[in-house]
Design a protein around this motif. Structure first.
Motif, PDB file in Angstrom:
ATOM      1  N   PRO A   1       2.176 -21.592   1.749  1.00 19.06           N
ATOM      2  CA  PRO A   1       1.433 -22.603   1.280  1.00 19.06           C
ATOM      3  C   PRO A   1       0.887 -23.760   2.287  1.00 19.06           C
ATOM      4  O   PRO A   1      -0.348 -24.144   2.086  1.00 19.06           O
ATOM      5  N   LEU A   2       1.635 -24.377   3.093  1.00 19.44           N
ATOM      6  CA  LEU A   2       1.432 -25.407   3.990  1.00 19.44           C
ATOM      7  C   LEU A   2       0.177 -24.987   4.886  1.00 19.44           C
ATOM      8  O   LEU A   2      -0.741 -25.735   5.029  1.00 19.44           O
ATOM      9  N   ILE A   3       0.522 -23.807   5.476  1.00  7.13           N
ATOM     10  CA  ILE A   3      -0.621 -23.400   6.486  1.00  7.13           C
ATOM     11  C   ILE A   3      -1.914 -23.113   5.566  1.00  7.13           C
ATOM     12  O   ILE A   3      -3.009 -23.245   6.101  1.00  7.13           O
ATOM     13  N   ALA A   4      -1.768 -22.142   4.456  1.00  6.20           N
ATOM     14  CA  ALA A   4      -2.889 -22.176   3.710  1.00  6.20           C
ATOM     15  C   ALA A   4      -3.751 -23.285   3.253  1.00  6.20           C
ATOM     16  O   ALA A   4      -5.005 -23.224   3.034  1.00  6.20           O
ATOM     17  N   MET A   5      -3.241 -24.256   2.970  1.00  8.57           N
ATOM     18  CA  MET A   5      -3.734 -25.595   2.589  1.00  8.57           C
ATOM     19  C   MET A   5      -4.766 -25.998   3.556  1.00  8.57           C
ATOM     20  O   MET A   5      -5.703 -26.851   3.390  1.00  8.57           O
ATOM     21  N   GLN A   6      -4.477 -25.600   5.080  1.00 12.24           N
ATOM     22  CA  GLN A   6      -5.191 -25.893   6.110  1.00 12.24           C
ATOM     23  C   GLN A   6      -6.557 -25.390   6.034  1.00 12.24           C
ATOM     24  O   GLN A   6      -7.568 -25.755   6.682  1.00 12.24           O
ATOM     25  N   PHE A   7      -6.592 -24.194   5.322  1.00 13.00           N
ATOM     26  CA  PHE A   7      -7.771 -23.348   5.225  1.00 13.00           C
ATOM     27  C   PHE A   7      -8.602 -23.148   4.304  1.00 13.00           C
ATOM     28  O   PHE A   7      -9.946 -22.879   4.179  1.00 13.00           O
ATOM     29  N   THR A   8      -8.127 -23.584   3.011  1.00 12.88           N
ATOM     30  CA  THR A   8      -8.571 -23.345   1.974  1.00 12.88           C
ATOM     31  C   THR A   8      -8.406 -24.454   0.710  1.00 12.88           C
ATOM     32  O   THR A   8      -7.363 -25.008   0.710  1.00 12.88           O
ATOM     33  N   GLU A   9      -9.306 -24.643   0.145  1.00 10.83           N
ATOM     34  CA  GLU A   9      -9.159 -25.728  -1.181  1.00 10.83           C
ATOM     35  C   GLU A   9      -8.254 -25.209  -2.364  1.00 10.83           C
ATOM     36  O   GLU A   9      -7.841 -25.749  -3.232  1.00 10.83           O
ATOM     37  N   GLU A  10      -8.374 -23.639  -2.332  1.00 11.52           N
ATOM     38  CA  GLU A  10      -7.655 -23.122  -3.324  1.00 11.52           C
ATOM     39  C   GLU A  10      -6.132 -23.339  -3.639  1.00 11.52           C
ATOM     40  O   GLU A  10      -5.492 -23.377  -4.725  1.00 11.52           O
ATOM     41  N   VAL A  11      -5.419 -23.724  -2.344  1.00 13.89           N
ATOM     42  CA  VAL A  11      -4.201 -23.759  -2.457  1.00 13.89           C
ATOM     43  C   VAL A  11      -3.981 -25.583  -2.323  1.00 13.89           C
ATOM     44  O   VAL A  11      -4.472 -26.129  -1.408  1.00 13.89           O
ATOM     45  N   ASP A  12      -3.360 -26.021  -3.325  1.00 13.37           N
ATOM     46  CA  ASP A  12      -3.272 -27.728  -3.481  1.00 13.37           C
ATOM     47  C   ASP A  12      -1.915 -27.972  -3.715  1.00 13.37           C
ATOM     48  O   ASP A  12      -1.929 -28.546  -4.789  1.00 13.37           O
ATOM     49  N   TRP A  13      -0.995 -27.968  -2.960  1.00 14.21           N
ATOM     50  CA  TRP A  13       0.299 -28.114  -3.466  1.00 14.21           C
ATOM     51  C   TRP A  13       0.400 -29.679  -3.078  1.00 14.21           C
ATOM     52  O   TRP A  13      -0.103 -30.418  -1.816  1.00 14.21           O
ATOM     53  N   ASN A  14       1.286 -30.507  -3.603  1.00 13.23           N
ATOM     54  CA  ASN A  14       1.769 -31.762  -3.065  1.00 13.23           C
ATOM     55  C   ASN A  14       3.123 -31.922  -2.766  1.00 13.23           C
ATOM     56  O   ASN A  14       3.870 -30.908  -2.870  1.00 13.23           O
ATOM     57  N   LEU A  15       3.783 -32.949  -2.409  1.00 13.50           N
ATOM     58  CA  LEU A  15       5.246 -33.125  -1.940  1.00 13.50           C
ATOM     59  C   LEU A  15       6.112 -32.601  -3.007  1.00 13.50           C
ATOM     60  O   LEU A  15       7.036 -32.092  -2.795  1.00 13.50           O
ATOM     61  N   ILE A  16       5.801 -32.951  -4.279  1.00 11.66           N
ATOM     62  CA  ILE A  16       6.690 -32.294  -5.592  1.00 11.66           C
ATOM     63  C   ILE A  16       6.844 -30.828  -5.466  1.00 11.66           C
ATOM     64  O   ILE A  16       7.519 -30.380  -5.766  1.00 11.66           O
ATOM     65  N   ASP A  17       5.529 -30.195  -5.520  1.00 16.28           N
ATOM     66  CA  ASP A  17       5.453 -28.797  -5.330  1.00 16.28           C
ATOM     67  C   ASP A  17       6.435 -28.062  -4.417  1.00 16.28           C
ATOM     68  O   ASP A  17       7.208 -27.264  -4.589  1.00 16.28           O
ATOM     69  N   PHE A  18       6.260 -28.845  -3.160  1.00 16.30           N
ATOM     70  CA  PHE A  18       7.235 -28.187  -2.065  1.00 16.30           C
ATOM     71  C   PHE A  18       8.503 -28.491  -2.290  1.00 16.30           C
ATOM     72  O   PHE A  18       9.551 -27.414  -2.130  1.00 16.30           O
ATOM     73  N   MET A  19       8.740 -29.549  -2.905  1.00 16.36           N
ATOM     74  CA  MET A  19      10.335 -29.903  -3.225  1.00 16.36           C
ATOM     75  C   MET A  19      10.790 -29.000  -4.168  1.00 16.36           C
ATOM     76  O   MET A  19      12.097 -28.331  -4.210  1.00 16.36           O
ATOM     77  N   VAL A  20      10.060 -28.795  -5.548  1.00 14.39           N
ATOM     78  CA  VAL A  20      10.558 -28.152  -6.446  1.00 14.39           C
ATOM     79  C   VAL A  20      10.777 -26.516  -6.065  1.00 14.39           C
ATOM     80  O   VAL A  20      11.809 -25.970  -6.017  1.00 14.39           O
ATOM     81  N   MET A  21       9.733 -26.040  -5.328  1.00  9.66           N
ATOM     82  CA  MET A  21       9.867 -24.671  -4.700  1.00  9.66           C
ATOM     83  C   MET A  21      10.899 -24.422  -3.848  1.00  9.66           C
ATOM     84  O   MET A  21      11.602 -23.561  -3.712  1.00  9.66           O
ATOM     85  N   GLY A  22      11.345 -25.606  -2.742  1.00  8.57           N
ATOM     86  CA  GLY A  22      12.080 -25.518  -1.950  1.00  8.57           C
ATOM     87  C   GLY A  22      13.525 -25.372  -2.575  1.00  8.57           C
ATOM     88  O   GLY A  22      14.463 -24.857  -2.104  1.00  8.57           O
ATOM     89  N   THR A  23      13.810 -26.157  -3.461  1.00 10.09           N
ATOM     90  CA  THR A  23      15.003 -26.338  -4.264  1.00 10.09           C
ATOM     91  C   THR A  23      15.300 -25.184  -5.064  1.00 10.09           C
ATOM     92  O   THR A  23      16.272 -24.576  -4.979  1.00 10.09           O
ATOM     93  N   LEU A  24      13.989 -24.485  -5.694  1.00 10.62           N
ATOM     94  CA  LEU A  24      14.316 -23.132  -6.291  1.00 10.62           C
ATOM     95  C   LEU A  24      14.737 -22.376  -5.315  1.00 10.62           C
ATOM     96  O   LEU A  24      15.768 -21.161  -5.718  1.00 10.62           O
ATOM     97  N   LEU A  25      14.096 -22.063  -4.249  1.00 12.99           N
ATOM     98  CA  LEU A  25      14.230 -20.842  -3.101  1.00 12.99           C
ATOM     99  C   LEU A  25      15.708 -21.007  -2.613  1.00 12.99           C
ATOM    100  O   LEU A  25      16.669 -20.127  -2.435  1.00 12.99           O
ATOM    101  N   LEU A  26      16.156 -22.250  -2.222  1.00 11.51           N
ATOM    102  CA  LEU A  26      17.309 -22.438  -1.427  1.00 11.51           C
ATOM    103  C   LEU A  26      18.429 -22.400  -2.575  1.00 11.51           C
ATOM    104  O   LEU A  26      19.482 -21.522  -2.118  1.00 11.51           O
TER     105      LEU A  26
END
Length: 96
Positions: free
Chosen positions: A22-47
């Motif tokens: 998603p970090l890379i996708a955010m560089q190329f499209t407006e469709e992916v719009d994650w913020n820091l909380i999204d990354f933290m939640v998903m990182g915690t969930l995956l880890l």
């Protein structure tokens, strides 16, 4: 012992790799719009999922039980992910 450490490194690198999508996708499209909380939640969930699966691999000796428990962990991951993404259950966590 070395195999266990390699698995832990593999889990962390896999989480980082998945979060790069998603970090890379955010560089190329407006469709992916994650913020820091999204990354933290998903990182915690995956880890958490990866570490829980690692714990099961280390502690559960019966192969069939190990596979069943890890399958349940993965189903829980997918259900939580779907709920957070689109609110399939309409819980407060999904913003419903």
């Amino acid at each position: 012992m070395m195999t266990q450490n390699r698995r832990l490194i593999g889990i962390v690198l896999t989480v980082v790799g998945i979060l790069l999508i998603p970090l890379i996708a955010m560089q190329f499209t407006e469709e992916v719009d994650w913020n820091l909380i999204d990354f933290m939640v998903m990182g915690t969930l995956l880890l958490g999922t990866g570490l829980l699966a690692e714990l099961v691999i280390r502690k559960v000796r019966n192969r069939d039980y190990r596979i069943g428990i890890i399958a349940l962990i993965l189903v829980a991951l997918l259900l939580i992910w779907a709920e957070l993404a689109v609110g399939i259950f309409g819980s407060p966590f999904a913003g419903s």
